[in-house]
Structures are given as structure tokens and as C-alpha cells.
Enzyme design. Structure first.
Site, short mmCIF file in Angstrom:
data_model
loop_
_atom_site.label_atom_id
_atom_site.label_comp_id
_atom_site.label_asym_id
_atom_site.label_seq_id
_atom_site.Cartn_x
_atom_site.Cartn_y
_atom_site.Cartn_z
N CYS A 87 0.83 -1.20 0.00
CA CYS A 87 0.00 0.00 0.00
C CYS A 87 0.87 1.26 0.00
O CYS A 87 2.07 1.20 0.24
CB CYS A 87 -0.90 0.00 1.23
SG CYS A 87 -2.01 -1.42 1.30
N CYS A 142 13.01 -3.63 3.34
CA CYS A 142 12.50 -4.61 2.38
C CYS A 142 13.19 -4.35 1.03
O CYS A 142 12.97 -3.32 0.41
CB CYS A 142 10.98 -4.46 2.22
SG CYS A 142 10.30 -5.50 0.92
N ASP A 151 13.47 -9.03 -12.61
CA ASP A 151 13.94 -8.41 -11.37
C ASP A 151 13.96 -9.39 -10.21
O ASP A 151 14.82 -9.35 -9.35
CB ASP A 151 13.08 -7.19 -11.03
CG ASP A 151 11.63 -7.56 -10.82
OD1 ASP A 151 11.29 -8.04 -9.73
OD2 ASP A 151 10.82 -7.39 -11.75
#
Length: 420
Positions: free
Chosen positions: A8, A276, A391
């Protein structure tokens, strides 16, 4: 998990009263700065396409705090393709402060009641608040069960957003006769929460909080130009508004806007950063800068490293029949950098259909989704030795379908998969 989900995005904007103005602050006017929120959310559409919303504060309005949210993309939710309807929304929810959210579900259903911000009504102005968050609580199940052990307690949604709301309300209710210390409130919550919980908060007194969890798992940026303060999950929404000095909020710190004053506070002890890495290689807008690192430059460096590994292995001939092909779009920066280092062309052998919505392809099986999403160019691929640059690999189930397509529709002679 089936495949990687975009996380989000959260945003906040505030026009400070009694502060020296600037050209940037006059973009929408003091009492209508909330008009800029859909524009900010649009710049974070990459982080979520299921729902969008905002909560605004206006002391001249009967509803001091009011929330608008709908299922769909930002354009759909805010009716941006219908100027009159869009303007009516902006007029009804105009205010000098706003928080916003774009949602991609990590848990919970795809309906409006799960969209954020969440608003908690109360007769006491500092207990009447709205908030939105980006992340996931690792101890969500334990927190939920603890709530449900209380007499006659009930949760209407099985999501961490509602759990956060109840714990936040509990902390605010500890103050009976005086306005709570928001640093203390969120400091107490930090001792209970484990996980990633970047958060924006706005109450009916006009107090705002922008907060980044102690680990800094998700990025959070902010900037100020005269009377205008803004924050967002990525730097692009701030840069596109015209802010020039965009910074990353330190993990475990919060920005409080209260009584026309902005202050930075630490609400949790410093810990070892636990970023992250998917933010840099997959989630974030390639034009963003997160924690002082360019997303584009990071992806290009990964491509350069892939090239060095390729040269050290020496298994793939680098001749006129060898091409580098990125999986669009997040593999492109790495592919271009790798090809440059190897001295072979980087070409678009896969074309992505940008006009198929995520919801449309969700119900298809994986092979059908790949065929809807990507078209292999036979004229580019046929007979070629392809270095295919992706990726990320999670389980490689999508990659299997993609390789089948490259062989049978694109007629590539060889395919060598390389993962940034």
C-alpha cells in the site's frame, strides 16, 4: 504467497496556519490543500490499485473530520474522468489537512469497508480520528486474540488495520480530561506491535502524525516548503508537487503537526534497519529515491553486477545472435545496464499490455494471464540467443509460463534466465 503483491501507499499534506507562505503553498490555497491529495495518490498508483481514499480536516465544516474512499484505481475512486463529479468530491471534502491511502490487499476482502483511511468517530475531538497505514503486523493474530478475550469485544474485519484502530483507541481513551501526548501514545503502541506499520494519523483537532516503524521496513519520505508540509511512501509524489528538499524519515521517528508547529520526535528506540529489498527492485516507482538511494540507480547497479557474473561464467557466447531482453517494466533498468557492460543490444522482445486491469486478469490461470499481459515479438526473438532479465523470482511459476511463450510464440533459439 501466490505472487508478489505491491504494498500500500500512504500520504499526508498540511497547510500550516500563520506560517509564511510560498509559491508551492498557494497551489490550492490554505483551506483547500486537500485537493492535492488525489494527485499525490496517483503518483503512487504503482503501490496499490484496489482502492483509494482520503480523510480531511476542516475547522469550518460541521464534519470537522471526514473520510472519502472507494474501490478502484485513483482515477476511478475520485472520478477523475468526470470533471464535475471529481470537483464535487474535492469541494465536499476540502480542508487544510489530509491523509490518503492506496490499497493493495495483503489480507482482507476487496470491498469498500476494507479501504483506508479508517475513521473512528467520537464526541471528544482528540478521540475522533482517521488513520491509514502501509505494512503488516507480524503479531497480528496474537493482538487480535488478545482483543477478543475482553468481555463482549467484537471485530468486524479480519485485518490488522482494524486491530491497530482498536489498540490506538484504547491508548487515546487513557486520557480522560486532557489532550494526549501523541508521542507517548505511539510509543506505547510500538511496544505492542511487531512488524511494519508506517502510519499517517489525523484527528478532529487538526493534529497530524506521520510515523515510520522502528525497523524502517517500508520507506517514508517528507518535505516542507514554507506553509506546506507533505509526506508520502515515495519521493515521486512530493517531487511532482514541486518540493525540492525531500528527505527520508528515520525509522522509529514521527513527525507531529500540532497547533501550527511541526516537530520531529523519536517514539521507539533505534534498532538495526531491516529494509525490504523488494522496494528498490520491484515495488517502488523507478523514479523514486528511498533512504537516499535512487531506485533506478540501484536497479542499474544490479544489472551491472549481473554482467560481471556473466563474464566470469563465460557460458553464453556474446555474438551478433545474442540479445538482452527485459521482462517489463521492472527488469528494464537492470537489463539495459547489463547489456551495456556486455556489449550486446538490449531490446524489447516482450511488450506489456498496459491497458488490461489487474482485476480483469486475476481470475485467469497463470498461462492465460501471461498471454494477456505480455506479447513476445517474433521478429525480435526468432532464432536469437536470449538473456532474459527479470527483477525477482519468488516461486518461478509465472516464469515457466513466460518461457513457454518465448519459445513457442517468439521462437527464441535459446533462453538464459538472469535474475537481478
Amino acid at each position: 504467497m501466490d505472487e508478489l503483491h505491491h504494498e500500500c501507499g500512504i500520504a499526508a499534506i498540511y497547510h500550516l496556519p500563520g506560517t509564511q507562505t510560498s509559491p508551492l503553498a498557494s497551489l490550492a490555497g490554505a483551506e483547500h490543500v486537500s485537493r492535492l491529495m488525489p494527485r499525490m495518490l496517483l503518483d503512487m498508483q504503482n503501490r496499490g490499485q484496489l482502492a483509494a481514499g482520503m480523510a480531511t480536516f476542516n475547522p469550518q465544516r460541521e464534519k470537522l473530520l471526514d473520510t472519502y474512499k472507494q474501490v478502484g484505481t485513483v482515477i476511478e475512486a475520485f472520478r477523475m474522468n468526470h470533471p464535475e463529479k471529481h470537483d464535487n468530491i474535492l469541494r465536499e471534502y476540502s480542508g487544510r489537512a489530509a491523509i490518503g491511502h492506496v490499497r493493495y490487499a495483503t489480507c482482507g476482502a476487496n470491498d469498500r469497508s476494507y479501504a483506508q483511511p479508517f475513521e473512528r468517530h467520537h464526541g471528544c475531538k482528540w478521540k475522533w480520528y482517521a488513520f491509514a497505514f502501509n505494512g503488516q503486523l507480524a503479531n497480528f493474530a496474537a493482538l487480535r486474540d488478545q482483543l477478543l478475550t475482553q468481555t463482549d469485544y467484537h471485530l468486524t474485519r479480519n485485518i490488522d488495520t482494524e486491530v491497530i484502530m482498536h489498540y490506538l483507541s484504547h491508548e487515546l481513551s487513557k486520557c480522560v480530561d486532557e489532550r494526549p501526548d501523541l508521542v507517548e501514545v505511539f510509543g506505547n503502541l510500538a511496544r505492542k506491535f511487531d512488524g511494519a506499520y508506517n502510519l499517517v494519523f489525523l484527528n478532529a483537532m487538526g493534529d497530524m502524525v506521520v510515523l515510520r516503524d522502528p525497523h524502517g521496513f517500508r520507506p517514508l519520505c517528507y518535505s516542507q516548503d514554507g506553509a506546506l508540509f507533505a509526506a508520502a511512501s515515495e519521493s515521486v509524489p512530493l517531487l511532482n508537487l514541486g518540493f525540492t528538499d525531500v528527505k527520508s524519515l528515520e525509522p522509529g521517528t514521527m513527525i507531529v503537526v500540532q497547533d501550527g508547529i511541526i516537530r520531529h520526535e523519536r517514539f521507539a528506540p533505534t534498532t538495526e534497519p531491516k529494509h525490504c529489498f523488494f522496494e528498490w527492485i520491484y515495488f517502488a516507482n523507478v523514479a523514486s529515491t528511498l533512504d537516499e538511494r535512487s531506485v533506478y540507480v540501484t536497479r542499474a547497479r544490479l544489472g551491472k553486477e549481473l554482467a560481471h557474473q556473466e563474464l566470469s561464467l563465460g557460458k553464453v557466447p556474446l555474438d551478433e545472435d545474442t540479445i538482452v531482453v527485459p521482462v517489463p517494466d521492472t527488469g528494464k533498468a537492470a537489463a539495459d545496464a547489463m547489456a551495456f557492460e556486455l556489449g550486446v543490444p538490449s531490446v524489447e522482445g516482450l511488450i506489456r499490455n498496459r491497458y488490461i486491469g489487474r482485476t480483469f486478469i486475476e481470475g485467469q490461470n497463470r498461462a492465460a494471464r501471461v498471454q494477456l499481459k505480455y506479447t513476445p515479438l517474433r521478429e525480435v526473438l526468432e532464432g536469437k540467443r536470449v538473456l532474459l532479465i527479470e527483477d525477482t523470482i519468488v516461486r518461478s511459476t509465472t516464469m515457466k509460463a513466460l518461457l513457454h511463450d518465448l519459445r513457442h510464440r517468439g521462437r527464441a533459439r535459446e533462453i538464459h534466465v538472469r535474475i537481478a
